[in-house]
Scaffold this motif. Structure first.
Motif, PDB file in Angstrom:
ATOM      1  N   UNK A 252       1.030  -1.264  -0.022  1.00 50.15           N
ATOM      2  CA  UNK A 252       0.113   0.039  -0.028  1.00 50.15           C
ATOM      3  C   UNK A 252       0.759   1.257   0.113  1.00 50.15           C
ATOM      4  N   UNK A 253       2.325   1.379   0.266  1.00 50.73           N
ATOM      5  CA  UNK A 253       3.032   2.480   0.312  1.00 50.73           C
ATOM      6  C   UNK A 253       3.737   2.648  -0.892  1.00 50.73           C
ATOM      7  N   UNK A 254       3.693   1.843  -1.845  1.00 51.08           N
ATOM      8  CA  UNK A 254       4.371   1.755  -2.895  1.00 51.08           C
ATOM      9  C   UNK A 254       4.591   3.225  -3.872  1.00 51.08           C
ATOM     10  N   UNK A 255       3.277   3.630  -3.840  1.00 43.92           N
ATOM     11  CA  UNK A 255       3.434   5.193  -4.330  1.00 43.92           C
ATOM     12  C   UNK A 255       4.722   6.057  -3.661  1.00 43.92           C
ATOM     13  N   UNK A 256       4.884   5.809  -2.548  1.00 43.57           N
ATOM     14  CA  UNK A 256       5.951   6.557  -1.848  1.00 43.57           C
ATOM     15  C   UNK A 256       7.365   5.903  -1.907  1.00 43.57           C
ATOM     16  N   UNK A 257       7.594   5.093  -2.846  1.00 43.36           N
ATOM     17  CA  UNK A 257       8.774   4.153  -2.970  1.00 43.36           C
ATOM     18  C   UNK A 257       9.422   5.590  -3.791  1.00 43.36           C
ATOM     19  N   UNK A 258      10.939   5.811  -3.179  1.00 42.73           N
ATOM     20  CA  UNK A 258      11.870   6.837  -3.770  1.00 42.73           C
ATOM     21  C   UNK A 258      13.036   6.254  -4.133  1.00 42.73           C
ATOM     22  N   UNK A 259      13.317   5.035  -3.791  1.00 43.11           N
ATOM     23  CA  UNK A 259      14.498   4.459  -4.150  1.00 43.11           C
ATOM     24  C   UNK A 259      14.451   2.726  -3.928  1.00 43.11           C
ATOM     25  N   UNK A 260      15.469   2.133  -4.521  1.00 46.41           N
ATOM     26  CA  UNK A 260      15.486   0.676  -4.011  1.00 46.41           C
ATOM     27  C   UNK A 260      16.771   0.463  -3.313  1.00 46.41           C
ATOM     28  N   UNK A 528       4.546   4.653  10.108  1.00 48.70           N
ATOM     29  CA  UNK A 528       4.812   3.615   9.802  1.00 48.70           C
ATOM     30  C   UNK A 528       3.640   2.556  10.002  1.00 48.70           C
ATOM     31  N   UNK A 529       2.334   3.276  10.481  1.00 47.33           N
ATOM     32  CA  UNK A 529       1.074   2.274  10.853  1.00 47.33           C
ATOM     33  C   UNK A 529       0.153   2.344   9.408  1.00 47.33           C
ATOM     34  N   UNK A 530      -0.679   1.548   9.481  1.00 51.65           N
ATOM     35  CA  UNK A 530      -1.867   1.641   8.462  1.00 51.65           C
ATOM     36  C   UNK A 530      -2.513   2.965   8.533  1.00 51.65           C
ATOM     37  N   UNK A 531      -3.133   3.308   7.210  1.00 51.87           N
ATOM     38  CA  UNK A 531      -3.922   4.492   7.416  1.00 51.87           C
ATOM     39  C   UNK A 531      -4.769   4.563   5.875  1.00 51.87           C
ATOM     40  N   UNK A 532      -4.811   5.562   5.512  1.00 48.92           N
ATOM     41  CA  UNK A 532      -5.506   5.982   4.300  1.00 48.92           C
ATOM     42  C   UNK A 532      -4.694   6.528   3.246  1.00 48.92           C
ATOM     43  N   UNK A 533      -4.801   5.961   2.026  1.00 50.45           N
ATOM     44  CA  UNK A 533      -3.866   6.426   0.873  1.00 50.45           C
ATOM     45  C   UNK A 533      -3.926   7.725   0.388  1.00 50.45           C
ATOM     46  N   UNK A 534      -2.989   8.438   0.000  1.00 53.67           N
ATOM     47  CA  UNK A 534      -3.122   9.741  -0.544  1.00 53.67           C
ATOM     48  C   UNK A 534      -2.227   9.663  -1.865  1.00 53.67           C
ATOM     49  N   UNK A 535      -2.169  10.475  -2.846  1.00 52.86           N
ATOM     50  CA  UNK A 535      -1.450  10.556  -3.840  1.00 52.86           C
ATOM     51  C   UNK A 535      -0.793   9.138  -4.386  1.00 52.86           C
ATOM     52  N   UNK A 536      -2.152   8.309  -4.537  1.00 52.90           N
ATOM     53  CA  UNK A 536      -1.660   7.015  -4.893  1.00 52.90           C
ATOM     54  C   UNK A 536      -2.543   6.561  -6.187  1.00 52.90           C
ATOM     55  N   UNK A 537      -2.610   7.469  -7.118  1.00 51.64           N
ATOM     56  CA  UNK A 537      -3.327   7.024  -8.302  1.00 51.64           C
ATOM     57  C   UNK A 537      -4.729   6.559  -8.109  1.00 51.64           C
ATOM     58  N   UNK A 538      -4.880   5.595  -8.773  1.00 50.02           N
ATOM     59  CA  UNK A 538      -6.320   5.216  -8.638  1.00 50.02           C
ATOM     60  C   UNK A 538      -6.755   4.231  -7.383  1.00 50.02           C
ATOM     61  N   UNK A 539      -5.626   4.385  -6.553  1.00 53.93           N
ATOM     62  CA  UNK A 539      -5.736   3.563  -5.248  1.00 53.93           C
ATOM     63  C   UNK A 539      -6.138   4.590  -4.065  1.00 53.93           C
ATOM     64  N   UNK A 540      -6.215   5.739  -4.435  1.00 52.64           N
ATOM     65  CA  UNK A 540      -5.948   7.127  -3.543  1.00 52.64           C
ATOM     66  C   UNK A 540      -7.388   6.835  -2.808  1.00 52.64           C
ATOM     67  N   UNK A 541      -7.350   7.295  -1.599  1.00 53.44           N
ATOM     68  CA  UNK A 541      -8.576   7.280  -0.657  1.00 53.44           C
ATOM     69  C   UNK A 541      -8.863   5.800  -0.117  1.00 53.44           C
ATOM     70  N   UNK A 542      -8.214   4.794  -0.456  1.00 52.37           N
ATOM     71  CA  UNK A 542      -8.473   3.418   0.166  1.00 52.37           C
ATOM     72  C   UNK A 542      -7.845   3.244   1.339  1.00 52.37           C
ATOM     73  N   UNK A 543      -8.234   2.383   2.449  1.00 50.73           N
ATOM     74  CA  UNK A 543      -7.547   2.178   3.415  1.00 50.73           C
ATOM     75  C   UNK A 543      -6.555   1.055   3.215  1.00 50.73           C
ATOM     76  N   UNK A 544      -5.232   1.313   4.258  1.00 48.48           N
ATOM     77  CA  UNK A 544      -4.288   0.270   3.835  1.00 48.48           C
ATOM     78  C   UNK A 544      -4.651  -1.121   3.449  1.00 48.48           C
ATOM     79  N   UNK A 545      -5.654  -1.647   4.157  1.00 51.40           N
ATOM     80  CA  UNK A 545      -5.661  -3.147   4.159  1.00 51.40           C
ATOM     81  C   UNK A 545      -6.400  -3.289   2.822  1.00 51.40           C
TER      82      UNK A 545
END
Length: 954
Positions: A252-260, A528-545
């Motif tokens: 659920x956090x992948x849109x926040x990935x800034x490096x590998x 680092x907890x679950x929450x709601x998605x923002x700035x995540x394309x089509x998945x924005x607004x969904x809850x983490x789970x």
RNA sequence: GCUCGGGUGGCGGAACGGUUUACGCAGAGGACUUAAAAUCCUUGCCCUUAAUUGGGUUGUGGGUUCGAAUCCCACCCCGAGCACCA
């Protein structure tokens, strides 16, 4: 009284009469194997052995008297390193050393007076035993569960030898103090990971301590996540390179990935791969070599600053948003876990956050805290609106108080707050709200208090459900200057300044309050907890789970990955480059490869050897037994060599309890019918240090044998109890260097075996252990002497003593229950209370004395036998039936009624058992003392607990 | 850092919604003894009172309850295990 003499006398009688030899009763359903962890024959019994064996013997004897067919077996886990070290040091054969120790320890063990069945004693160095250890290994080999693979081992470059973990002390070699390094060798392994799921899932059915179950769960460490494929692009050649797979549980956090990040172990291979064209391969290789040099100790150092190097010239592509991100090598990523590569999301992972801060990498927030207001939860069926909000947190630096508004209508306390208008930034919105609602206009911006928070609540004043995305802004008040504010608003709201300690969710209406509180206090960290998605394309607004589920579906559909289970548990490296162990029954042939030794050739006996030091690099000392090593290949008959590695001693102990059921069988490791009588083990008692190793390995072995249809049970130990540790008188762990070691032989000589046994049982709860207290021994010794002296009170005539009878039956109940629950200390205290009472009587009937002795006999077997036989009994007391209590007899005629006023003890009075509340009230309210306390006050309420107390509330 | 235990007299511990300190050790006083040891009896936290009068007390602070050592929340301390597990 000579306790020592009594001990020896009865131990001899029990042995000649074979009192504790267990027979396989097929008709009785009450077979009970009470298993204790068999000792390593180190040479000397210490007090811990007494605690581990003499105290459970109380339970064994009790169960036997209760009518069970009890087996209390013992043996020796006799292979292992200390014997080899002793051999090197003293130039004696490890077999001789070990066998001498076994002889001596057997004598010591017998001095406990435990009801061990010595006819079933086993020893893992007995080739009739290890024949079956080898046989089971071959079964596992045939099933593909034993295999060879390269793995890292501790290596001393100076001694040129492989070291066991115990031989590495603070990262240095035990013998020569040189730095131990990790070196790769090919080793024999057991595929325990194949059983990881079952080992975790079956835990729930076990009657084990919670801690042990948890320890196993954590050790196996199942985590369900996702493998994500990142395509890699070589910038210079502008071509696609082989992709990199990462493992994550937080897709659920992948849109926040800034490096590998790749683990160093993974990168070595990459550099070799010409398709990658890493521009700074020299620098990278340098880094990898540096991390290799780090000792185990440095790698484990806490708070170690993270380091890493960027791989220049290549970029990874996020499959979701096609963003190109840099790739790093860093040793904060573990090579042996997951895929050895991670996607870094600094906004939502502490470690990535730390690394990103250090190397100035972008931090992109894509998860915001998501709270539901507990005090005003959304009301189903109402309209739901969403909006952007701002909370203005204004602090007065003069007195450190915060600006709040109290709504007179709703009795809410809030910060100045409101919606953010279009084209308005949060800070101006906050300033505007403060001015509109309170008039204050001179504010100094401190900071925006982290990112947005999503909150769901019911907005009473608007009669609708709200989903608010709120940002908090922190200001300092510059001065008191105010603008005019709306009259109506002013009338319905009170402006107030409240102190920092009152700034919490109890006082403030905001559901976000807990988060603001943390942010006001805390340093900057990743969320680092679950929450709601923002700035995540089509998945924005969904809850983490929800997002995780939908995003995996997307991955699968687009061929960028799939869900995957990962375990912390590794396969079990079973081979040891050591002499004193079970030889691995394998022959290496140049033509046929690894060939199992034919069953008929088992056991492969350990060859005699004079020199136990390894010479060749990484080879077991067994390689030196040339005659033994060189054999013909069982398949092609060409010259071949035996495997020279031996097995980890944990292999020996993974199945020993099965052998107890049939210790002398030459045809099978244990007869199936016999195993059916005794196994699985209903109760296994041992130390907590085996929580994750021995107990897990035994479970694995059992499951394998179960799958091979060789045993009928798939869990070895149904019940488990961990005993505590006996500490020195100083409360520290006993050790020779501290000089606080208690020698059980000396104590036994001084006080007798019964006193030592009983003292250990009395010292505290069995699971807890505790410090050794020499004074405590005196107390037990006195108790036993007084028990012996009771014979002077015996009267031959019939005496009826109702009171004593009640006490006796209460004691039967208490002692029985306490033994069953491993509360030996309180069982003994019940016996002491009983003895105190008996002593107060002028006479004691022989029947009652015998009853008392039966209760005492599991604790003090020698003394109770002695008195029992002195009373003229021919049969052993331990063959007697355990007394049953009469439920009618344990009720007292009178009891002490506690009289409380407002919960405080004011009086006690002896009353008849079974009185009603009415009667109790009458008695209580008529006590002079109670009348005085009540004075003239009215009695509001009376609480009555039958047979216990009455509480008068005034 | 995370997880799991645990904080009750001078000490080991008992009680696990209802008398805090069962039982044992150590201590004090007494009996027996020429004496000592052993044994037996009595006693047993702090403050307060003429008084076994009254009050306080289970690591600390809050809460629930007629009543909390026990249940809930926060914090402190001790022990054990795991330890960058994505």
């Amino acid at each position: 009284m000579n306790f020592g003499k009594i001990d020896k006398k009865w131990q001899k009688i029990w042995e000649t009469k074979k009192n504790y030899k267990t027979i396989d009763k097929t008709k009785s359903k009450k077979n009970f194997m009470l298993l204790v962890e068999f000792p390593y024959p180190s040479g000397d019994l210490h007090i811990g052995h007494w605690y581990a064996y003499a105290v459970p013997d109380i339970l064994a004897r009790y169960l036997k008297m209760k009518g069970n067919n009890v087996m209390y077996p013992i043996g020796f886990d006799a292979f292992g390193l200390p014997a080899e070290n002793a051999a090197i040091k003293r130039k004696i054969n490890p077999a001789v050393w070990t066998e001498n120790n076994i002889k001596f320890m057997t004598k010591q063990l017998k001095s406990m007076g435990a009801s061990f069945d010595w006819s079933r004693v086993i020893s893992t160095i007995d080739h009739q035993y290890y024949k079956w250890t080898q046989w089971i290994f071959l079964k596992m080999y045939q099933k593909g569960l034993a295999y060879r693979a390269k793995t890292m081992v501790n290596w001393c470059p100076n001694c040129k030898t492989v070291l066991a973990n115990e031989q590495v002390i603070a990262g240095l070699c035990e013998r020569c103090d040189s730095e131990v390094i990790q070196k790769e060798f090919e080793q024999w392994m057991f595929r325990i990971t194949d059983y990881a799921d079952r080992l975790i899932d079956d835990i729930k059915d076990l009657d084990w301590p919670q801690t042990t179950k948890l320890a196993q769960k954590n050790w196996i460490g199942r985590s369900e996540g996702v493998i994500v494929k990142f395509d890699v692009k070589c910038q210079m050649l502008n071509v696609k390179c082989p992709s990199i797979e990462v493992f994550t549980t937080r897709l659920d956090t992948i849109f926040g990935c800034t490096y590998l990040v790749l683990a160093p172990e993974r990168v070595s291979a990459l550099i070799q791969n010409s398709e990658f064209k890493i521009q700074n391969s020299g620098e990278v290789e340098n880094y990898i070599n540096q991390t290799k040099k780090k000792t185990e100790l440095q790698r484990l150092e806490i708070d170690k600053e993270k380091t890493g190097v960027k791989l220049e010239g290549i970029k990874a592509i996020n499959p979701f948003d096609k963003e190109e991100v840099p790739i790093f090598v860093a040793d904060y990523v573990l090579g042996h876990y997951g895929t050895g590569a991670v996607m870094a999301v600094p906004a939502h992972d502490e470690r990535d956050f730390e690394f990103a801060k250090k190397y100035n990498l972008p931090i992109k927030e894509v998860i915001i805290p998501d709270v539901i207001d507990k005090k005003n939860p959304p009301v189903p069926g109402k309209k739901t609106v969403e909006r952007r909000n701002v909370h203005a947190i204004v602090r007065n630096p003069q007195n450190n108080k915060f600006l709040c508004l109290k709504s007179k209508k709703f009795l809410w306390t809030t910060f100045p707050m409101g919606g953010i208008e279009e084209n308005e930034d949060v800070v101006s919105a906050a300033r505007r709200e403060v001015e509109e609602e309170t008039g204050y206009k001179n504010l100094k911006l401190i900071k925006v208090l982290g990112g947005k928070v999503r909150a769901e609540y019911f907005a009473k004043h608007k009669d609708e459900n709200m989903i608010a995305h709120t940002t908090a802004v922190l200001f300092d008040l510059i001065n008191e200057e105010k603008s005019e504010i709306d009259k109506e608003w002013e009338e319905s709201h009170e402006i107030m300044w409240i102190g920092e300690h009152k700034l919490n969710y109890n006082t403030m209406v905001h559901a976000e309050m807990d988060i603001w509180e943390k942010r006001l206090k805390g340093d900057e960290t990743a969320y680092a907890d679950d929450g709601a998605l923002v700035d995540s394309g089509q998945f924005t607004n969904l809850k983490s789970s929800e997002a995780r589920v939908k995003m995996v579906q997307w991955l699968k559909k687009n061929n960028f990955g799939n869900s995957k289970k990962i375990f912390k548990l590794h396969d079990w490296v079973l081979s040891r480059q050591r002499y004193w162990g079970v030889p691995i029954p394998i022959i290496k042939c140049d033509n046929c490869g690894y060939v199992p030794v034919p069953e008929k050739d088992l056991p492969i006996k350990l060859p005699p050897l004079k020199d136990f030091l390894p010479t060749e690099e990484g080879k077991s000392p067994l390689a030196k037994a040339k005659n033994w090593v060189n054999v013909k290949c069982p398949k092609c008959k060409n010259p071949a060599q035996r495997e020279t590695d031996t097995m980890d001693t944990f292999v020996d102990s993974s199945w020993y309890f099965m052998r107890y059921t049939d210790p002398k069988n030459k045809k099978v490791f244990a007869d199936k019918k016999k195993m059916k009588l005794w196994l699985p083990v209903p109760m296994y008692i041992g130390g907590a240090e085996h929580n994750t190793m021995h107990l897990l390995y035994s479970r694995f072995f059992t499951k394998v044998l179960y799958d091979l249809k060789l045993v009928h049970f798939n869990e070895p130990f149904i019940g488990r109890k961990n005993h505590g540790i006996i500490l020195g008188t100083d409360g520290q762990k006993m050790s020779k260097s501290r000089g606080n070691v208690v020698d059980p032989d000396k104590e036994v000589k001084k006080f007798g075996a019964d006193t030592v046994r009983m003292y250990l049982a009395f010292a505290g709860p069995y699971e807890q252990g505790g410090p050794w207290n020499p004074g405590g021994m005196l107390g037990i010794r006195r108790f036993l002497e007084r028990a012996y002296k009771l014979k002077s009170k015996i009267s031959s005539g019939k005496i009826s003593n109702k009171n004593l009878e009640v006490l006796l039956h209460q004691a039967i109940k208490k002692v029985s229950e306490d033994i069953e629950n491993f509360r030996f200390n309180t069982a003994i205290s019940a016996l002491m209370i009983l003895l105190n009472e008996i002593e107060k009587q002028s006479q004691l009937s022989i029947v009652n004395y015998q009853l008392f002795l039966k209760l005492l006999s599991p604790f003090a077997p020698h003394l109770s036998e002695e008195i029992w036989s002195n009373l003229g009994n021919k049969k052993n007391i331990h063959l007697e039936k355990w007394p049953e209590y009469n439920p009618k007899l344990i009720k007292k005629e009178n009891f002490e009624l506690i009289i409380q006023i407002n919960g405080k003890l004011r009086d006690k009075i002896s009353v008849e058992s079974g009185i009603s509340q009415k009667e109790a009230e009458n008695i209580a309210l008529n006590q002079e003392k109670i009348k005085n306390f009540i004075g003239g006050k009215t009695v509001k309420k009376i609480i009555f607990v039958p047979e216990k107390l009455i509480n008068i509330v005034i």
